[in-house]
Design an enzyme around this catalytic site. Sequence first.
Site, short mmCIF file in Angstrom:
data_model
loop_
_atom_site.label_atom_id
_atom_site.label_comp_id
_atom_site.label_asym_id
_atom_site.label_seq_id
_atom_site.Cartn_x
_atom_site.Cartn_y
_atom_site.Cartn_z
CG ASP A 65 -1.92 1.04 1.31
OD1 ASP A 65 -1.57 2.21 1.02
OD2 ASP A 65 -3.07 0.74 1.63
CB VAL A 66 1.38 4.18 -2.26
CG1 VAL A 66 1.58 3.42 -3.55
CG2 VAL A 66 -0.01 4.81 -2.19
CG ASN A 92 -0.54 4.89 -12.61
OD1 ASN A 92 -1.06 5.71 -13.37
ND2 ASN A 92 -1.13 3.74 -12.28
CE1 TYR A 181 -6.92 12.24 -8.51
CE2 TYR A 181 -7.62 14.15 -9.79
CZ TYR A 181 -6.98 12.92 -9.71
OH TYR A 181 -6.42 12.38 -10.84
CE LYS A 185 -3.41 12.44 -8.90
NZ LYS A 185 -2.39 11.44 -9.28
CB ALA A 215 -13.18 7.59 -22.85
CB THR A 218 -18.00 2.71 -15.58
OG1 THR A 218 -16.72 3.35 -15.54
CG2 THR A 218 -17.81 1.21 -15.51
N1 NAD Z 1 -8.24 8.29 -15.52
C1 NAD Z 1 -8.21 9.61 -15.61
O1 NAD Z 1 -9.11 10.21 -16.19
C2 NAD Z 1 -7.07 10.39 -15.01
C3 NAD Z 1 -6.92 11.74 -15.32
C4 NAD Z 1 -5.87 12.45 -14.77
C5 NAD Z 1 -4.99 11.82 -13.91
N2 NAD Z 1 -5.15 10.51 -13.62
C6 NAD Z 1 -4.20 9.87 -12.71
O2 NAD Z 1 -3.64 8.75 -13.34
C7 NAD Z 1 -3.34 7.75 -12.38
C8 NAD Z 1 -3.98 6.44 -12.77
O3 NAD Z 1 -5.38 6.65 -12.83
P1 NAD Z 1 -6.41 5.55 -13.33
O4 NAD Z 1 -7.51 6.27 -13.95
O5 NAD Z 1 -5.73 4.48 -14.06
O6 NAD Z 1 -6.95 5.04 -11.93
P2 NAD Z 1 -7.41 3.62 -11.47
O7 NAD Z 1 -8.33 3.84 -10.32
O8 NAD Z 1 -7.87 2.78 -12.60
O9 NAD Z 1 -6.04 3.02 -10.93
C9 NAD Z 1 -5.43 3.53 -9.77
C10 NAD Z 1 -4.77 2.40 -9.06
O10 NAD Z 1 -4.20 2.89 -7.83
C11 NAD Z 1 -4.37 1.89 -6.85
N3 NAD Z 1 -4.34 2.44 -5.50
C12 NAD Z 1 -5.22 3.28 -4.92
N4 NAD Z 1 -4.88 3.49 -3.65
C13 NAD Z 1 -3.75 2.78 -3.43
C14 NAD Z 1 -2.91 2.59 -2.29
N5 NAD Z 1 -3.19 3.18 -1.12
N6 NAD Z 1 -1.82 1.82 -2.43
C15 NAD Z 1 -1.54 1.19 -3.59
N7 NAD Z 1 -2.30 1.32 -4.70
C16 NAD Z 1 -3.39 2.11 -4.60
C17 NAD Z 1 -5.74 1.29 -7.17
O11 NAD Z 1 -5.86 -0.01 -6.61
C18 NAD Z 1 -5.74 1.27 -8.69
O12 NAD Z 1 -5.24 0.06 -9.20
C19 NAD Z 1 -3.83 8.29 -11.03
O13 NAD Z 1 -2.75 8.87 -10.33
C20 NAD Z 1 -4.83 9.34 -11.44
O14 NAD Z 1 -5.00 10.33 -10.47
C21 NAD Z 1 -6.16 9.77 -14.14
#
Ligand code: NAD
Length: 271
Positions: A65-66, A92, A181, A185, A215, A218
Amino acid sequence: MTDPLFDVSGQRVLITGGLGQIGTEFVRAFQSRGATVYVASRSVTQDKLDAHFGDSSGLVPVRFDVTDADGVRAALRDIADDGGPVTTVVNNAGLDTQPSAPPEVSGPFEDFPVDVFREVVDVNLTGTFIVTQAAGSEMRRADVAGSIINVGSIYGMLSPVQDIYAYRAEQGQPFTKPVAYSAAKSGLYNLTRYCATYWGRHGIRVNTLTPSGVARDTQDATFQANYTARMPIGRMAEADEFNGAAIFLASDASRYMTGANLVVDGGWTAW
Ligand SMILES: NC(=O)c1ccc[n+]([C@@H]2O[C@H](COP(=O)([O-])OP(=O)(O)OC[C@H]3O[C@@H](n4cnc5c(N)ncnc54)[C@H](O)[C@@H]3O)[C@@H](O)[C@H]2O)c1
């Protein structure tokens, strides 16, 4: 043949949140280019990697867990002691609040719960600090160069556009995109700059990669339409459209770049 500028083969790459939507694509991008990829997640196993990726050659599960500093340190130490420290980290893992979230975490700012604020900051900002500190420490201990990539968000550069979510009120389920968030960030940009200057002379480069919205099946069609209307490039991102930036930041192509923010956002922040 790989262009040497963008070569990441032979690298040891840690990707947190490696089973998530964007993380999965990062893993594939580095795997297919010959890197050993440490896929970090709270519940990952070799079986899960096999099922999730099909071909899991070159992938190694790493469980933590991060937010668990001791667990992260132990994992990064184990990797370093077994062949050397990771040479690239993609921070990430992240925690965001979707429009479908329950009212207790998506109500008005005035009512936003302090414990939820702390939880989101803990994962997105403190978790990135913890992984960066542990990985950078191992790079320093072995005196090797490396690249740390912190995944930010356009919502950490600018405030969310609340109008995009107004349709939820018309559906009888009001939604305010929460503050936590964005605040978390936004903290990444100076965590990045701090570490970039701190480790600059040691060959450890630290940059932020800033994506915009991806996109997902869901997502509500109204949400997608509202988001797209605000997006200069005219569509939401595909989950693999940040791979080029990640490979660039991990490779020699960016060897003179540190402390920077690479924005891959379809033009969102250009308005
Ligand atoms: N998807 C988007 O639209 C978007 C847009 C801008 C930025 N981001 C950023 O990109 C990154 C990836 O996003 P995503 O959409 O793939 O999200 P996602 O929710 O699909 O994946 C995030 C992952 O982080 C893991 N995670 C959460 N809390 C954790 C913890 N405490 N310890 C270890 N792992 C943990 C989750 O289990 C998940 O697998 C994130 O940092 C997100 O903020 C995403």
